[in-house]
Write a protein that holds these residues in place. Structure first.
Motif, PDB file in Angstrom:
ATOM      1  N   CYS A 487       0.846  -1.205   0.000  1.00  0.00           N
ATOM      2  CA  CYS A 487       0.000   0.000   0.000  1.00  0.00           C
ATOM      3  C   CYS A 487       0.874   1.245   0.000  1.00  0.00           C
ATOM      4  O   CYS A 487       2.070   1.190   0.295  1.00  0.00           O
ATOM      5  CB  CYS A 487      -0.883   0.049   1.249  1.00  0.00           C
ATOM      6  N   ILE A 488       0.260   2.358  -0.325  1.00  0.00           N
ATOM      7  CA  ILE A 488       0.896   3.653  -0.086  1.00  0.00           C
ATOM      8  C   ILE A 488      -0.020   4.479   0.814  1.00  0.00           C
ATOM      9  O   ILE A 488      -1.240   4.309   0.814  1.00  0.00           O
ATOM     10  CB  ILE A 488       1.228   4.412  -1.380  1.00  0.00           C
ATOM     11  N   GLY A 497      -5.443  15.756   9.093  1.00  0.00           N
ATOM     12  CA  GLY A 497      -4.305  15.391   9.917  1.00  0.00           C
ATOM     13  C   GLY A 497      -4.064  13.896   9.975  1.00  0.00           C
ATOM     14  O   GLY A 497      -3.012  13.456  10.426  1.00  0.00           O
ATOM     15  N   LEU A 498      -5.047  13.094   9.523  1.00  0.00           N
ATOM     16  CA  LEU A 498      -4.889  11.645   9.506  1.00  0.00           C
ATOM     17  C   LEU A 498      -4.629  11.159   8.082  1.00  0.00           C
ATOM     18  O   LEU A 498      -4.840  11.877   7.115  1.00  0.00           O
ATOM     19  CB  LEU A 498      -6.142  10.963  10.067  1.00  0.00           C
ATOM     20  N   THR A 499      -4.188   9.922   7.998  1.00  0.00           N
ATOM     21  CA  THR A 499      -3.930   9.326   6.687  1.00  0.00           C
ATOM     22  C   THR A 499      -4.628   7.980   6.604  1.00  0.00           C
ATOM     23  O   THR A 499      -5.068   7.421   7.611  1.00  0.00           O
ATOM     24  CB  THR A 499      -2.422   9.119   6.446  1.00  0.00           C
ATOM     25  N   ARG A 500      -4.736   7.453   5.397  1.00  0.00           N
ATOM     26  CA  ARG A 500      -5.286   6.116   5.188  1.00  0.00           C
ATOM     27  C   ARG A 500      -4.439   5.410   4.139  1.00  0.00           C
ATOM     28  O   ARG A 500      -3.548   6.031   3.527  1.00  0.00           O
ATOM     29  CB  ARG A 500      -6.755   6.201   4.750  1.00  0.00           C
ATOM     30  N   LEU A 501      -4.720   4.138   3.940  1.00  0.00           N
ATOM     31  CA  LEU A 501      -3.922   3.339   3.015  1.00  0.00           C
ATOM     32  C   LEU A 501      -4.652   3.161   1.687  1.00  0.00           C
ATOM     33  O   LEU A 501      -5.860   2.947   1.658  1.00  0.00           O
ATOM     34  CB  LEU A 501      -3.634   1.969   3.624  1.00  0.00           C
ATOM     35  N   GLN A 540       3.788  -2.431   3.896  1.00  0.00           N
ATOM     36  CA  GLN A 540       3.356  -3.799   3.665  1.00  0.00           C
ATOM     37  C   GLN A 540       2.457  -4.231   4.807  1.00  0.00           C
ATOM     38  O   GLN A 540       2.782  -4.053   5.976  1.00  0.00           O
ATOM     39  CB  GLN A 540       4.557  -4.748   3.553  1.00  0.00           C
ATOM     40  N   GLY A 541       1.306  -4.789   4.440  1.00  0.00           N
ATOM     41  CA  GLY A 541       0.319  -5.210   5.429  1.00  0.00           C
ATOM     42  C   GLY A 541      -1.073  -4.964   4.884  1.00  0.00           C
ATOM     43  O   GLY A 541      -1.248  -4.418   3.793  1.00  0.00           O
ATOM     44  N   SER A 542      -2.091  -5.339   5.629  1.00  0.00           N
ATOM     45  CA  SER A 542      -3.471  -5.244   5.158  1.00  0.00           C
ATOM     46  C   SER A 542      -3.860  -3.806   4.833  1.00  0.00           C
ATOM     47  O   SER A 542      -3.681  -2.904   5.648  1.00  0.00           O
ATOM     48  CB  SER A 542      -4.424  -5.795   6.219  1.00  0.00           C
ATOM     49  N   HIS A 543      -4.415  -3.604   3.638  1.00  0.00           N
ATOM     50  CA  HIS A 543      -4.853  -2.254   3.260  1.00  0.00           C
ATOM     51  C   HIS A 543      -6.106  -1.844   4.015  1.00  0.00           C
ATOM     52  O   HIS A 543      -6.511  -0.682   3.972  1.00  0.00           O
ATOM     53  CB  HIS A 543      -5.111  -2.179   1.749  1.00  0.00           C
ATOM     54  N   MET A 544      -6.732  -2.811   4.721  1.00  0.00           N
ATOM     55  CA  MET A 544      -7.914  -2.498   5.515  1.00  0.00           C
ATOM     56  C   MET A 544      -7.540  -1.930   6.874  1.00  0.00           C
ATOM     57  O   MET A 544      -8.402  -1.465   7.612  1.00  0.00           O
ATOM     58  CB  MET A 544      -8.748  -3.772   5.719  1.00  0.00           C
ATOM     59  N   SER A 545      -6.253  -1.991   7.210  1.00  0.00           N
ATOM     60  CA  SER A 545      -5.816  -1.553   8.534  1.00  0.00           C
ATOM     61  C   SER A 545      -5.437  -0.081   8.538  1.00  0.00           C
ATOM     62  O   SER A 545      -5.332   0.559   7.494  1.00  0.00           O
ATOM     63  CB  SER A 545      -4.604  -2.377   8.980  1.00  0.00           C
ATOM     64  N   LEU A 546      -5.200   0.423   9.739  1.00  0.00           N
ATOM     65  CA  LEU A 546      -4.644   1.756   9.880  1.00  0.00           C
ATOM     66  C   LEU A 546      -3.162   1.707   9.510  1.00  0.00           C
ATOM     67  O   LEU A 546      -2.503   0.669   9.686  1.00  0.00           O
ATOM     68  CB  LEU A 546      -4.809   2.242  11.322  1.00  0.00           C
ATOM     69  N   PRO A 547      -2.594   2.797   9.003  1.00  0.00           N
ATOM     70  CA  PRO A 547      -1.183   2.773   8.593  1.00  0.00           C
ATOM     71  C   PRO A 547      -0.238   2.289   9.681  1.00  0.00           C
ATOM     72  O   PRO A 547       0.710   1.558   9.404  1.00  0.00           O
ATOM     73  CB  PRO A 547      -0.910   4.243   8.227  1.00  0.00           C
ATOM     74  N   GLU A 548      -0.525   2.653  10.942  1.00  0.00           N
ATOM     75  CA  GLU A 548       0.407   2.278  12.017  1.00  0.00           C
ATOM     76  C   GLU A 548       0.400   0.777  12.316  1.00  0.00           C
ATOM     77  O   GLU A 548       1.284   0.278  13.022  1.00  0.00           O
ATOM     78  CB  GLU A 548       0.098   3.054  13.301  1.00  0.00           C
ATOM     79  N   ILE A 742     -15.664   2.417  -0.242  1.00  0.00           N
ATOM     80  CA  ILE A 742     -16.730   3.434  -0.232  1.00  0.00           C
ATOM     81  C   ILE A 742     -16.113   4.826  -0.204  1.00  0.00           C
ATOM     82  O   ILE A 742     -16.578   5.740  -0.894  1.00  0.00           O
ATOM     83  CB  ILE A 742     -17.669   3.210   0.978  1.00  0.00           C
ATOM     84  N   GLN A 743     -15.037   4.984   0.589  1.00  0.00           N
ATOM     85  CA  GLN A 743     -14.356   6.278   0.659  1.00  0.00           C
ATOM     86  C   GLN A 743     -13.787   6.674  -0.700  1.00  0.00           C
ATOM     87  O   GLN A 743     -13.828   7.846  -1.090  1.00  0.00           O
ATOM     88  CB  GLN A 743     -13.233   6.217   1.688  1.00  0.00           C
ATOM     89  N   GLU A 744     -13.257   5.689  -1.433  1.00  0.00           N
ATOM     90  CA  GLU A 744     -12.707   5.983  -2.767  1.00  0.00           C
ATOM     91  C   GLU A 744     -13.787   6.554  -3.685  1.00  0.00           C
ATOM     92  O   GLU A 744     -13.535   7.480  -4.461  1.00  0.00           O
ATOM     93  CB  GLU A 744     -12.115   4.709  -3.381  1.00  0.00           C
ATOM     94  N   LYS A 745     -15.005   6.002  -3.601  1.00  0.00           N
ATOM     95  CA  LYS A 745     -16.105   6.510  -4.440  1.00  0.00           C
ATOM     96  C   LYS A 745     -16.537   7.910  -3.977  1.00  0.00           C
ATOM     97  O   LYS A 745     -16.884   8.755  -4.797  1.00  0.00           O
ATOM     98  CB  LYS A 745     -17.282   5.533  -4.399  1.00  0.00           C
TER      99      LYS A 745
END
Length: 830
Positions: A487-488, A497-501, A540-548, A742-745
């Motif tokens: 993920c990126i 102030g927050l990020t997502r994957l 690297q890790g689940s894209h459903m998770s939080l970045p941390e 859903i967020q992407e849409k």
């Protein structure tokens, strides 16, 4: 010189092996220092004047345990190092692995210099661990290192051992329980092609853990019963503990007892050679029965079976859908492991292949299909009159394989013939030209070797640089699966102030793979500036998770002083991510406006896990979990609260175990606990997902209503079509139950809103007036005054394109807090 790699190595936690593909068969080399044994114990010992690897190194454990190291594969890819008493220096897992690889070279008694090799890794090894393994290969002197996942290697060994008629279409599992790691992979064969469908694993579960259990749960309690110790376990496991040297001796004796229990109903462990805290000489003989041992490892074995059930559930399979479970790895010699797997799953355990050498054998089969990279120094200096550059598939299930070649040199009055080694095919003598094509018939389920010979008009052989043509028509593998998502990290506009994957590659994507993602820049970067930065974080890790909750692989950082010209907010940046079959990760970022590319190959080889940082992370996660439990209870969501409370108990256990770690703990407990912490974080994320789904759905419908209204007032045909396409997909992306989808849409709808607003006079004028009021806060008063004057003129002349440019210029002059305020005001990022 062979054109394929041919050599395969199983670099194991407790034992390693080397094999070679030779003319359709694989030979496993025997240990010259340990007659009749085909494996090398992965143990390294040091003296001032020499390094010893293997069985002899294990023998030194009794004499000088702090100068002997084993089970270091478990710490591959970490910053951990091992202090060696005899040389008063430390060695990393990579350096120790390189010593094992160097020793394996001595097994090869053919006088060959091995420069290319296939090394195996657990299927669950992440990119950092994979890179560390490759680095060990390079340190051992190999110039080309190709990685292969262990379940695939075992599958290739089994499939190539069986006849084609015996390998029917269907699916089965590889159950690989080794000395330090566990993998289970779902394998499917269809129309002669073998594919890895899915996998699960645990990089900290294997025979070494069973040894540790024997020490911690059986031997230490017995010692505490008989003798007086203040804190025996810490004194054994801490590097500074007074009994630390004895810890490694106990582990070895536990391993010997474990092996004996596979053949006998009881085993004895002798413990002596030190004193308790009151000066009493320790001399104890402890008997452990097979039933006691089985009960001790039961939870761990059941844990492996749960992983199998997870795979079956994901693919809507039942146990009866499996043909068998192929047992691989030294720990599957334990009778209870085989019995328990069969008992619970009701699927036969297949033990037809040697579990200790199967992975090396499969690696050699795979190596026979991989092209050997020949350096300039390796290329034969002898020049022939005719040079042949050939092209053909090294593995094929077709009846005939196309062979194509380009010929360099004078071909006048020359002829060629291609003959299969078994005599079953002869092309006959044909005129040689600059290009030739030939369909080569293959014998099914075997390696087919052909020779191409060039003759003159008198049938004299003409020397060429053409090597033997080798094509495997047995079972090959259709690529290796990616163990975890790549993920990126991107900005989360709904939560400033927050990020997502953002998912780039999903787990189980077949490697190699490549993808390009275009993004609009969310800020202007001025040429020459030091403080404005574009940062691309790859995880690297689940894209459903939080970045941390995931592992960072590396960053690309672009700053203004690297740019040839200014790049404006809204201009495109294209991010291309490429992943090779051996998990080499390359990321490039192309800025269209500057016509510049920034490229980075990420080869992280170390995973930093300081114990004090781990303790802080566990505390932070515990506080977050408490907040989630409180919120679920307040909203009377008792089901979620119940799930979270169970996770709280698990996290409390991790917290207690983490707090009990000494700073100089010599075990790999910290890495096990970090993995558990990360998994709990993912489960918390999963348990509260419905809350986030409701939030993103509400946001989606709000954005949809706003977008529909703007389209009616000011939209164009292209924007209406885009809107209708998104709305038409609602049922599909809502059904995924993925907040990210859903967020992407919502983001796509926001993009339409953004485009319409930024060409609407009322919106542009409103933003300009807001910016005028904020002019005193701006960083450059002279420039801001000039832009405001130009903005007034643009409004008077109704030059809305110019007003848009002026607004962006003014926004760039705002301090960060004012930019954030404006972003909140207009409802999306700026």
């Amino acid at each position: 010189m062979d054109s394929t790699i041919n050599f395969g190595i199983d670099l194991g936690t407790t034992n390693s092996a080397i094999a070679k593909f030779v003319k359709g068969e694989v030979i496993v080399f025997t240990n010259p220092q340990d007659y009749g044994r085909s494996t090398l114990p992965s143990v390294v010992s040091y003296k001032k004047d020499k390094i010893t690897v293997g069985s002899k190194a294990k023998e030194f454990l009794e004499k000088d345990p702090k100068s002997v190291v084993g089970v270091f594969k478990r710490k591959m890819g970490t910053t951990e190092s091992f202090k060696i008493k005899a040389i008063n220096e430390s060695r990393t897992p990579v350096e120790l692995s390189a010593q094992v690889l160097k020793e394996l070279k001595t097994f090869v008694n053919t006088g060959e210099s091995i420069e290319s090799v296939v090394l195996t890794i657990p299927a669950s090894f992440d990119l950092i661990q994979s890179n560390a393994t490759k680095e060990a290969g390079y340190q051992a002197g190999f110039k080309q290192v190709v990685l292969l996942q262990e379940p695939i290697a075992a599958s290739l060994a089994y499939a190539n051992m069986k006849k084609s008629s015996e390998m029917s279409d269907g699916q089965w599992l590889v159950y690989d329980l080794g000395g330090g790691t566990f993998d289970v992979a779902l394998i499917k064969i269809k129309d002669g092609e073998m594919k890895v469908v899915d996998h699960e694993g645990d990089n900290f579960l294997g025979g070494a853990d069973f040894d540790t259990m024997l020490v911690e749960k059986f031997l230490i309690p017995k010692l505490n019963e008989k003798y007086t110790f203040n804190n025996l376990e810490d004194d054994l496991k801490s590097a500074s503990g007074k009994h630390n040297a004895k810890y490694y001796i106990l582990l070895r004796r536990a391993e010997e007892a474990k092996i004996l229990l596979s053949a006998k109903s009881a085993a004895e462990v002798v413990i002596d050679g030190f004193e308790d805290d009151q000066g009493n000489e320790v001399d104890l003989e402890i008997t452990i029965t097979r039933s006691e041992f089985n009960e001790m490892i039961r939870a761990s074995v059941d844990g492996t079976i749960e992983m199998i059930k997870e795979i079956l559930t994901r693919h809507s399979l039942r146990s009866i859908d499996l043909q068998y479970i192929l047992m691989v790895g030294g720990s599957t010699y334990i009778p209870y492991v085989r019995q328990r797997v069969e008992e619970i799953l009701q699927v036969p355990a297949n033990c037809e292949i040697d579990p200790t050498t199967a992975v090396a054998v499969g690696a050699a089969y795979y190596a026979a299909t991989k092209q050997r990279e020949v350096s300039k120094e390796d290329k034969p200096k002898k020049q022939s009159a005719i040079s042949i550059k050939a092209s053909y598939n090294k593995a094929s299930k077709e009846k005939d394989e196309l062979f194509a070649a380009r010929i360099t040199g004078n071909t006048d009055e020359l002829f060629y013939k291609i003959v299969r080694q078994d005599g079953g095919f002869d092309s006959g003598l044909k005129k040689l030209s600059t290009r030739i094509n030939e369909d080569l018939p293959l014998v099914d389920n075997s390696y087919n070797f052909f020779t191409l010979t060039v003759y003159d008009s008198q049938n004299n052989v003409i020397e060429t640089d053409m090597e033997a043509i080798g094509i495997n028509s047995g079972f090959g593998i259709s690529g290796q699966p990616l163990p975890e998502d790549i993920c990126i990290e991107v900005d989360d506009y709904d939560n400033p102030g927050l990020t997502r994957l953002l998912l780039v590659f999903q787990r189980n994507t077949v490697l190699p793979t490549k993808r390009t993602l275009p993004f609009p820049l969310n800020k202007t970067i001025l040429k020459g500036s030091d403080d404005e930065v574009i940062r691309i974080n790859v995880l690297q890790g689940s894209h459903m998770s939080l970045p941390e909750a995931n592992k960072s692989l590396g960053y690309i950082t672009i700053i203004g002083k690297q740019l040839k010209r200014d790049v404006s907010k809204g201009s495109d940046i294209e991010i291309t991510v490429t992943l090779s079959e051996s998990q080499d990760l390359t990321v490039s970022a192309y800025l269209n406006m500057a016509d510049q590319e920034f490229k980075e190959t990420f080869n992280p080889k170390e995973r930093h896990t300081p114990i004090d940082l781990l303790k802080e992370q566990v505390i932070d996660l515990s506080e977050k979990l408490d907040e989630e439990i409180d919120q679920a209870s307040e909203s009377e969501d008792y089901e979620t609260a119940g799930t979270l409370n169970k996770l709280k108990l698990e996290l409390d256990n991790v917290s207690d175990a983490t707090e009990s770690l000494t700073i100089d703990d010599v075990t790999d407990k910290r890495y096990q606990l970090e993995d558990k912490k990360r998994k709990i974080a993912q489960e918390i994320d999963s348990a509260t997902k419905h809350k986030r789904i409701k939030k993103v759905k509400d946001h989606y419908f709000e954005t949809k209503d706003e977008c529909e209204k703007l389209l009616d007032e000011s939209g164009n045909d292209h924007e209406r079509k885009t809107f209708n396409d998104i709305v038409g997909q609602e049922q599909a992306f809502f059904a995924t139950n993925s907040p990210i989808k859903i967020q992407e849409k919502s983001d796509e709808l926001s993009s339409i809103v953004h485009k319409i607003n930024w060409r609407t006079p009322e919106f542009l004028t409103g933003i300009f007036n807001w910016l005028r009021n904020d002019q005193p806060k701006m960083n450059n008063q002279v420039q801001s005054k000039s832009l405001i004057d130009a903005g007034k003129f643009a409004i008077e002349s109704q030059n809305w394109d110019r007003l848009k440019e002026i607004n962006f210029g003014l926004i760039d002059l705002l301090p960060k807090d004012s930019k954030q305020q404006l972003s909140t005001k207009i409802g999306f990022g700026i």
